[in-house]
Design a protein around this motif. Sequence first.
Motif, PDB file in Angstrom:
ATOM      1  N   UNK A   9      19.014   0.431  52.922  1.00 11.50           N
ATOM      2  CA  UNK A   9      19.618   0.956  51.815  1.00 11.50           C
ATOM      3  C   UNK A   9      20.999   0.663  51.864  1.00 11.50           C
ATOM      4  N   UNK A  10      21.863   0.562  52.558  1.00  9.54           N
ATOM      5  CA  UNK A  10      23.437   0.259  52.303  1.00  9.54           C
ATOM      6  C   UNK A  10      23.669  -1.200  52.289  1.00  9.54           C
ATOM      7  N   UNK A  11      22.827  -2.242  52.892  1.00  8.52           N
ATOM      8  CA  UNK A  11      22.978  -3.347  53.073  1.00  8.52           C
ATOM      9  C   UNK A  11      22.394  -4.174  51.665  1.00  8.52           C
ATOM     10  N   UNK A  58      22.510  -4.241  47.961  1.00  7.75           N
ATOM     11  CA  UNK A  58      23.173  -3.896  46.653  1.00  7.75           C
ATOM     12  C   UNK A  58      22.722  -2.845  45.601  1.00  7.75           C
ATOM     13  N   UNK A  59      21.515  -3.267  45.140  1.00 10.14           N
ATOM     14  CA  UNK A  59      20.847  -2.495  44.188  1.00 10.14           C
ATOM     15  C   UNK A  59      20.123  -1.045  44.690  1.00 10.14           C
ATOM     16  N   UNK A  60      19.904  -1.162  46.100  1.00 12.26           N
ATOM     17  CA  UNK A  60      19.556  -0.051  46.595  1.00 12.26           C
ATOM     18  C   UNK A  60      20.744   0.980  46.897  1.00 12.26           C
ATOM     19  N   UNK A  61      21.801   0.308  47.459  1.00 11.92           N
ATOM     20  CA  UNK A  61      22.950   1.170  47.618  1.00 11.92           C
ATOM     21  C   UNK A  61      23.615   1.939  46.193  1.00 11.92           C
ATOM     22  N   UNK A  62      23.278   1.184  45.131  1.00 16.29           N
ATOM     23  CA  UNK A  62      23.789   1.571  43.999  1.00 16.29           C
ATOM     24  C   UNK A  62      23.065   3.042  43.451  1.00 16.29           C
ATOM     25  N   UNK A 121      15.498   8.092  45.405  1.00 17.24           N
ATOM     26  CA  UNK A 121      14.883   6.706  44.849  1.00 17.24           C
ATOM     27  C   UNK A 121      15.238   5.703  45.295  1.00 17.24           C
ATOM     28  N   UNK A 122      16.217   5.418  46.121  1.00 18.17           N
ATOM     29  CA  UNK A 122      16.394   4.317  46.874  1.00 18.17           C
ATOM     30  C   UNK A 122      15.646   4.174  47.960  1.00 18.17           C
TER      31      UNK A 122
END
Length: 176
Positions: A54-56, A58-62, A71-72
Motif C-alpha cells: 500500500x505504501x510502495x 503510489x495510487x494505493x498510498x494516495x 479502500x486502499x
Amino acid sequence: MRPLPPKVKLPRLPRRSNPDQFPSFFPGPVAIRDRPSFFAAVEQLLIVDGHSAIFGIEWLRELHHGPKRHLARLELVKALRDIGDRGEWKVCVVFDGRQTERSYEGGNEEGILIVYSKARETADAVIERLAARFSEKGDRVMVATNDNMIQLTATTFGASSMRIEELEEWMEGKIP
C-alpha cells in the motif's frame, strides 16, 4: 544500592518432534493447519506484505491517505486477485491485525487468502513463517515487500523476493 537478584535458570524449550512445525525459534502455529484447503496443493505461492504494498504503490498510498483508507486495502486485494486468476500462483496477502487470534478472509473460492496477524504478532513474522514453511516443503515461494529484513529472511529460507515496484509491474500485466 540494591543487591542483584539471584540468577534464575530458565527451562529449555523442548524441540518439536513434528516436522510440519517450525524450528523452536519460530513459536506459534503453522499457517497450513489454519487454512488447509487453501494451502493443500500449493506449488507456487506469492506472499505479499500488505502495508508495504500500500505504501510502495503510489495510487494505493494516495487512496490510503484519503478519507476512505480501507479502500486502499480493497483495491490491493482486487489487483492481487487478478494475479491469482491469471496463472499458477496462489496469492496470500498479510496485514497486521488487532485481534487476539489470527484471522483470515478469502480462500480457494476467492482466489486469494488474506491473513491478519494476531495483536502481539507482526505481519512480518507471519510472512517469514509462511516463506519458511513452504520453501522447506519444496514449493516455489515469492515474497513481495520493500522490507529488507523480510527479504533477507525469506531468501535465507530458500524463497525468492521482489520489491513492490516489481509487484506493481506484475499487477499491471507487464511481467507474466
